[in-house]
Design an enzyme around this catalytic site. Structure first.
Site, PDB file in Angstrom:
ATOM      1  N   HIS A 185     -32.896 -91.299   0.341  1.00  7.22           N
ATOM      2  CA  HIS A 185     -32.110 -90.927  -0.406  1.00  7.22           C
ATOM      3  C   HIS A 185     -30.680 -91.862  -0.440  1.00  7.22           C
ATOM      4  O   HIS A 185     -30.067 -91.701   0.583  1.00  7.22           O
ATOM      5  CB  HIS A 185     -31.703 -89.462  -0.353  1.00  7.22           C
ATOM      6  CG  HIS A 185     -30.727 -88.668  -1.422  1.00  7.22           C
ATOM      7  ND1 HIS A 185     -31.362 -88.835  -2.735  1.00  7.22           N
ATOM      8  CD2 HIS A 185     -29.562 -88.236  -1.617  1.00  7.22           C
ATOM      9  CE1 HIS A 185     -30.355 -88.010  -3.469  1.00  7.22           C
ATOM     10  NE2 HIS A 185     -29.310 -87.657  -2.742  1.00  7.22           N
ATOM     11  N   LYS A 202     -28.995 -85.116 -11.724  1.00  4.14           N
ATOM     12  CA  LYS A 202     -27.726 -86.027 -11.286  1.00  4.14           C
ATOM     13  C   LYS A 202     -28.156 -87.408 -10.861  1.00  4.14           C
ATOM     14  O   LYS A 202     -29.060 -87.422  -9.753  1.00  4.14           O
ATOM     15  CB  LYS A 202     -26.837 -85.112 -10.303  1.00  4.14           C
ATOM     16  CG  LYS A 202     -25.827 -85.911  -9.654  1.00  4.14           C
ATOM     17  CD  LYS A 202     -24.796 -84.647  -9.087  1.00  4.14           C
ATOM     18  CE  LYS A 202     -24.587 -85.115  -7.676  1.00  4.14           C
ATOM     19  NZ  LYS A 202     -23.864 -84.117  -7.073  1.00  4.14           N
ATOM     20  N   LYS A 221     -27.122 -90.638  -8.685  1.00 11.87           N
ATOM     21  CA  LYS A 221     -26.042 -91.259  -7.814  1.00 11.87           C
ATOM     22  C   LYS A 221     -25.871 -92.536  -8.091  1.00 11.87           C
ATOM     23  O   LYS A 221     -26.690 -93.768  -8.769  1.00 11.87           O
ATOM     24  CB  LYS A 221     -26.418 -91.410  -6.215  1.00 11.87           C
ATOM     25  CG  LYS A 221     -26.889 -89.978  -5.663  1.00 11.87           C
ATOM     26  CD  LYS A 221     -25.425 -89.569  -5.272  1.00 11.87           C
ATOM     27  CE  LYS A 221     -25.089 -88.238  -4.473  1.00 11.87           C
ATOM     28  NZ  LYS A 221     -23.907 -87.650  -4.512  1.00 11.87           N
ATOM     29  N   ASP A 276     -22.820 -89.304 -10.467  1.00 13.27           N
ATOM     30  CA  ASP A 276     -22.002 -88.986  -9.170  1.00 13.27           C
ATOM     31  C   ASP A 276     -21.448 -90.343  -8.634  1.00 13.27           C
ATOM     32  O   ASP A 276     -22.359 -90.979  -8.212  1.00 13.27           O
ATOM     33  CB  ASP A 276     -22.488 -87.873  -8.024  1.00 13.27           C
ATOM     34  CG  ASP A 276     -21.539 -87.802  -7.109  1.00 13.27           C
ATOM     35  OD1 ASP A 276     -20.393 -88.212  -6.839  1.00 13.27           O
ATOM     36  OD2 ASP A 276     -21.976 -87.045  -6.378  1.00 13.27           O
ATOM     37  N   GLU A 332     -19.012 -87.062 -11.706  1.00 15.78           N
ATOM     38  CA  GLU A 332     -18.678 -86.410 -10.601  1.00 15.78           C
ATOM     39  C   GLU A 332     -17.828 -87.581  -9.826  1.00 15.78           C
ATOM     40  O   GLU A 332     -18.589 -88.602  -9.657  1.00 15.78           O
ATOM     41  CB  GLU A 332     -19.956 -85.911  -9.831  1.00 15.78           C
ATOM     42  CG  GLU A 332     -19.373 -85.064  -8.745  1.00 15.78           C
ATOM     43  CD  GLU A 332     -20.654 -84.161  -8.160  1.00 15.78           C
ATOM     44  OE1 GLU A 332     -21.521 -84.067  -8.793  1.00 15.78           O
ATOM     45  OE2 GLU A 332     -20.554 -84.046  -6.774  1.00 15.78           O
ATOM     46  N   ASP A 392     -15.392 -83.268  -6.559  1.00 17.47           N
ATOM     47  CA  ASP A 392     -16.093 -82.980  -5.504  1.00 17.47           C
ATOM     48  C   ASP A 392     -15.231 -83.429  -4.256  1.00 17.47           C
ATOM     49  O   ASP A 392     -14.572 -82.542  -3.639  1.00 17.47           O
ATOM     50  CB  ASP A 392     -17.401 -83.635  -5.456  1.00 17.47           C
ATOM     51  CG  ASP A 392     -18.201 -83.338  -4.238  1.00 17.47           C
ATOM     52  OD1 ASP A 392     -17.911 -82.271  -3.339  1.00 17.47           O
ATOM     53  OD2 ASP A 392     -19.453 -84.012  -4.206  1.00 17.47           O
ATOM     54  N   LYS A 415     -19.015 -76.370  -2.365  1.00 18.91           N
ATOM     55  CA  LYS A 415     -19.877 -76.610  -0.951  1.00 18.91           C
ATOM     56  C   LYS A 415     -19.267 -75.776   0.095  1.00 18.91           C
ATOM     57  O   LYS A 415     -18.202 -75.833   0.585  1.00 18.91           O
ATOM     58  CB  LYS A 415     -19.821 -78.021  -0.598  1.00 18.91           C
ATOM     59  CG  LYS A 415     -20.615 -78.938  -1.729  1.00 18.91           C
ATOM     60  CD  LYS A 415     -20.508 -80.321  -1.490  1.00 18.91           C
ATOM     61  CE  LYS A 415     -20.896 -81.213  -2.433  1.00 18.91           C
ATOM     62  NZ  LYS A 415     -20.982 -82.512  -2.021  1.00 18.91           N
ATOM     63  N   GLU A 425     -27.000 -77.605  -7.602  1.00 17.68           N
ATOM     64  CA  GLU A 425     -27.907 -78.807  -7.126  1.00 17.68           C
ATOM     65  C   GLU A 425     -28.387 -78.555  -5.460  1.00 17.68           C
ATOM     66  O   GLU A 425     -28.631 -79.334  -4.872  1.00 17.68           O
ATOM     67  CB  GLU A 425     -26.948 -80.083  -7.009  1.00 17.68           C
ATOM     68  CG  GLU A 425     -26.057 -80.053  -5.925  1.00 17.68           C
ATOM     69  CD  GLU A 425     -25.096 -81.395  -5.848  1.00 17.68           C
ATOM     70  OE1 GLU A 425     -25.372 -82.181  -6.537  1.00 17.68           O
ATOM     71  OE2 GLU A 425     -24.261 -81.352  -5.044  1.00 17.68           O
TER      72      GLU A 425
HETATM   73 MN    MN Z   1     -20.713 -85.252  -5.105  1.00 14.31          MN
END
Ligand code: MN
Length: 382
Positions: free
Chosen positions: A31, A176, A178, A207, A233, A258, A282, A336
């Site tokens: 990831h 989403k 990255k 994001d 984001e 975020d 979060k 998510e």
């Molecule tokens: Mn984020």
């Protein structure tokens, strides 16, 4: 008053033991973030025992290393055992609010470490009382949570194939992506290709993890919007909330904060500056359930949308997040909570259950999840 005694004179349920393990759990695929790549996720597992024998579990996680918030799994272990455990042992586990404040007083700048300990206290409190944690939080509004699939920074054709497969099998309806790991122009063309291929079948958000400056954002956000992306984001660094406000005024994309919103104080500032349409909640970055609920309360009061974010938790941390997000009144942007789907193995006896793009909540006291001790032995760092 002796440690653990309650001001009302009622008998306390004192914490008698706290232990931790670092587990290294492989992912099903690497990831990639803007500045880091991970192929295993390290988890600090926290086990807390109460005098009546009740056990509560929590986990501290950071997304793939210290790049996100400065804390590392190894540093968290030292903080928890040396500085946080003495604040918890001997104190009433049913007084989680007071425990959370004690933790904040000794390690205010280490929210990820505090969150793991506080999580174990909520689980133990729920188990001791025989109720799910969402009931301790006032009750839930929903028993399933929509889950956005987060994609890494791979080439467009890889992502389109992955998204089409997930759409065809009914497993996710929103994605989403990255961004930020390559020059902006190349990155935008890559994402635009994905949005054009699947944007009419799914919601696409991106994001940046704070990797653009205002000029790049002014130049490229309209191209992403045109291609079918609906939300961005953290396009700018955490501190640049003024820039977020100006992007918000001049873009059709929804702007989500975020890295800019850790605490309720951050949330108040962003609400006053009108810098975001949505907050990524979060548990870990806010320092626990008590504090992330304060962020959600500011969002509700300010008319800002909420999104249930992840730091890539196991089924344990995912269940904890589900208890919080299900009891958050308005969760306009879904969640998510895909952690258990990207981890190659599960460390719980009650693995997370997903159906039709939703995470289903487990029944049972606490977070409804217990730890498989064989898996602790298997993945425990020695
Ligand atoms: Mn984020």
């Amino acid at each position: 008053m002796t440690p653990g005694a309650r001001p009302d004179g009622a008998s306390a349920l004192c914490v008698v033991d706290l232990r931790t393990w670092i587990l290294d759990i492989p992912l099903i695929r690497p990831h990639k973030f803007a500045t880091a790549e991970m192929d295993t996720q390290a988890v600090l597992l926290v086990r807390l025992e109460v005098e009546d024998g009740t056990v509560g579990w929590g986990e501290g996680v950071v997304p793939g290393g210290p790049w996100w918030g400065g804390e590392s799994i190894e540093g968290m272990e030292v903080l928890v055992n040396r500085y946080l455990a003495p604040q918890v042992i001997g104190h009433d586990v049913l007084g989680v609010e007071a425990l959370a404040l004690r933790l904040a007083k000794v390690a205010g700048g280490a929210p990820f470490a505090r969150a793991g300990v506080e999580m174990a206290a909520w689980d133990a409190a729920g188990r001791a009382l025989g109720v799910p944690v969402h009931q301790l939080l006032g009750g839930r509004h929903r028993d399933r949570l929509p889950v956005t699939w987060a994609m890494g920074a791979e080439p467009a054709d890889v992502l389109v194939a992955e998204a089409q497969h997930l759409l065809d099998t009914g497993r996710h309806g929103s994605f989403k992506l990255k961004m930020g790991a390559m020059p902006a122009e190349q990155d935008v063309l890559r994402v635009a290709k994905v949005a054009e291929a699947i944007g009419d079948r799914a919601r696409i958000s991106v994001d940046l993890n704070g990797s653009w400056d205002e000029h790049a954002a002014r130049r490229w956000l309209p191209v992403l919007a045109e291609a079918g992306v609906t939300l961005v984001e953290q396009p700018l660094p955490a501190a640049h909330t003024g820039g977020l406000a100006s992007l918000r005024d001049n873009s059709s994309l929804a702007i989500m904060a975020d890295e800019s919103v850790w605490t309720a104080s951050d949330a108040i500032r962003i609400a006053q500056d009108r810098s975001a349409d949505a907050f990524a909640l979060k548990i870990a970055k806010s320092g626990g359930i008590r504090s992330v609920r304060q962020v959600a309360a500011v969002a509700e009061a300010a008319g800002i949308g909420c999104y249930g974010g992840t730091t890539i938790e196991t089924s344990l941390g995912t269940a904890a997040s589900a208890h919080v997000f299900s009891s958050t009144a308005s969760l306009d942007w879904g969640t998510e909570l895909f952690g258990p789907l990207i981890l190659a193995d599960d460390i719980t006896n009650e693995p997370a259950v997903y159906r039709d793009g939703n995470l289903l909540m487990q029944a049972g006291p606490g977070f409804g999840v217990t730890i498989d001790e064989d898996k602790v032995a298997k993945y425990g760092r020695v």
